[in-house]
Scaffold this motif. Sequence first.
Motif, PDB file in Angstrom:
ATOM      1  N   GLU A 304      13.015 -59.921 -31.810  1.00 15.04           N
ATOM      2  CA  GLU A 304      14.052 -58.925 -32.059  1.00 15.04           C
ATOM      3  C   GLU A 304      15.193 -59.363 -30.976  1.00 15.04           C
ATOM      4  O   GLU A 304      16.158 -58.746 -30.823  1.00 15.04           O
ATOM      5  CB  GLU A 304      13.703 -57.486 -31.607  1.00 15.04           C
ATOM      6  N   ASP A 336      15.923 -65.707 -39.676  1.00 17.02           N
ATOM      7  CA  ASP A 336      16.501 -64.470 -40.117  1.00 17.02           C
ATOM      8  C   ASP A 336      17.223 -64.435 -41.186  1.00 17.02           C
ATOM      9  O   ASP A 336      17.506 -63.702 -42.334  1.00 17.02           O
ATOM     10  CB  ASP A 336      16.929 -63.529 -39.120  1.00 17.02           C
ATOM     11  N   VAL A 397      23.942 -55.428 -37.744  1.00 14.46           N
ATOM     12  CA  VAL A 397      22.669 -55.727 -37.220  1.00 14.46           C
ATOM     13  C   VAL A 397      22.557 -55.795 -35.696  1.00 14.46           C
ATOM     14  O   VAL A 397      21.902 -54.987 -35.157  1.00 14.46           O
ATOM     15  CB  VAL A 397      21.812 -56.885 -38.059  1.00 14.46           C
ATOM     16  N   LYS A 400      23.703 -52.642 -34.036  1.00 16.13           N
ATOM     17  CA  LYS A 400      22.693 -51.688 -34.336  1.00 16.13           C
ATOM     18  C   LYS A 400      21.477 -51.681 -33.584  1.00 16.13           C
ATOM     19  O   LYS A 400      20.875 -50.703 -32.692  1.00 16.13           O
ATOM     20  CB  LYS A 400      22.213 -51.446 -35.667  1.00 16.13           C
ATOM     21  N   ARG A 401      21.005 -53.003 -33.123  1.00 17.21           N
ATOM     22  CA  ARG A 401      19.962 -53.129 -32.418  1.00 17.21           C
ATOM     23  C   ARG A 401      20.162 -53.108 -30.942  1.00 17.21           C
ATOM     24  O   ARG A 401      19.398 -52.411 -29.926  1.00 17.21           O
ATOM     25  CB  ARG A 401      19.587 -54.594 -32.360  1.00 17.21           C
TER      26      ARG A 401
END
Length: 426
Positions: A304, A336, A397, A400-401
């Motif tokens: 992540e 990814d 993305v 958001k992470r």
Amino acid sequence: MAASVPIQRMQAPLRRSLARAAAASSRSYATIPSAPDSASPQPSSSSPNNSSKPRPTYFKDTSVAPFSEFLPTSSSAAPLSPSDAYTLRTAEVGPAGRKRTITRLPEWLKTPIPSPGANPNFGKIKADLRGLGLHTVCEEARCPNIGECWGGSNKAAATATIMLMGDTCTRGCRFCSVKTNRAPAPLDPHEPENTAEALARWGLGYVVLTSVDRDDLADGGAHHFAETIRRIKQKKPTLLVEALTGDFMGDLDMVKVVAESGLDVYAHNVETTEGLTPYVRDRRATFRQSLKVLEHVKAVKGKEGIITKTSIMLGLGETEEELWETLRELRKVDVDVVTFGQYMRPTKRHLKVEKYVTPDEFELWRQRALDMGFLYCASGPLVRSSYKAGEAFIENVLRKRAGEKPMSTQGIDQVLAAEEASKQSM
């Protein structure tokens, strides 16, 4: 008294003149046959102007195609069916006796030629890059999207992939048009600062950095790459940075140097399937070596902690099963994002295009990639490693992470819709 000219010196030009006169008198012309018009008066056989010799013409063919064939058939008024639109056209080229058949460029691969005069923003970005001595892969690799990416309404809406460490590569891949040399010029010590300053001035939200392969350097240029990223983050911490690197000759310690420099997306392209790699890429670049690079990035930063990305060219002769196997190998190392694009032959010295893949096939592989678990897939004839809609999705993305307010789904849909509209307008 003038000196007399020897007869031997006059013979050659005289022969040439006589030969030209003889050829002109015996020359034949192609004609356009026409039916006689009964309403028009016919000259009598005794008329001095009457001759059986046809009227000369400059047309090379004796017959002319019907006028309907000269009318556009791909307009909105008379759209082509998908089967007709995707049919490849051929043409005969070359002099008589040595003609060869070539495949014409499909309609879906044709894109306008960019012009700094016609597009002010294109000209401004080009001038800024030259003024700072910076290079872009957009120009060096002859990317077909350069007009679209550099032609935004303002610099913040434009995308330019900066190429670090000069414009000369130490490798010679058979698909790439970047200049090659075993001993390129030394690195510019001011490049990290100049690059960071230029990007901070442009006010971009997402930037892509790439580089040539510098196998002549002990570290492959990894520390130069990392220093550029650190300078960018110092000047503008909110700027998201994607780094598209080489394989550093398999030195995973150098991969770690770049991965820990503060970047947000680590990209490394496998380019093609494992079976075609020895024929497409430089022999120093192997498929397994590229997989190790992508795998090590995740090992350093965690699944992540960073997004990994790669790109595959289609049209080099790969089979469907080879593509399936390539995607499976990429998922094993937790890649990814994957992009698919059409291989375009830069010059006659590079690999030939084995197949022009249709937009429908690209869409099929996009769906397959998403079904396999890839976070995002950009797939299309003109898609390259860096593509604006893909960057918008990845930016969302990442934010958001990080716990920031992401772009709305509607915003992403608008970016994707604008990309699709630009493709349809080509």
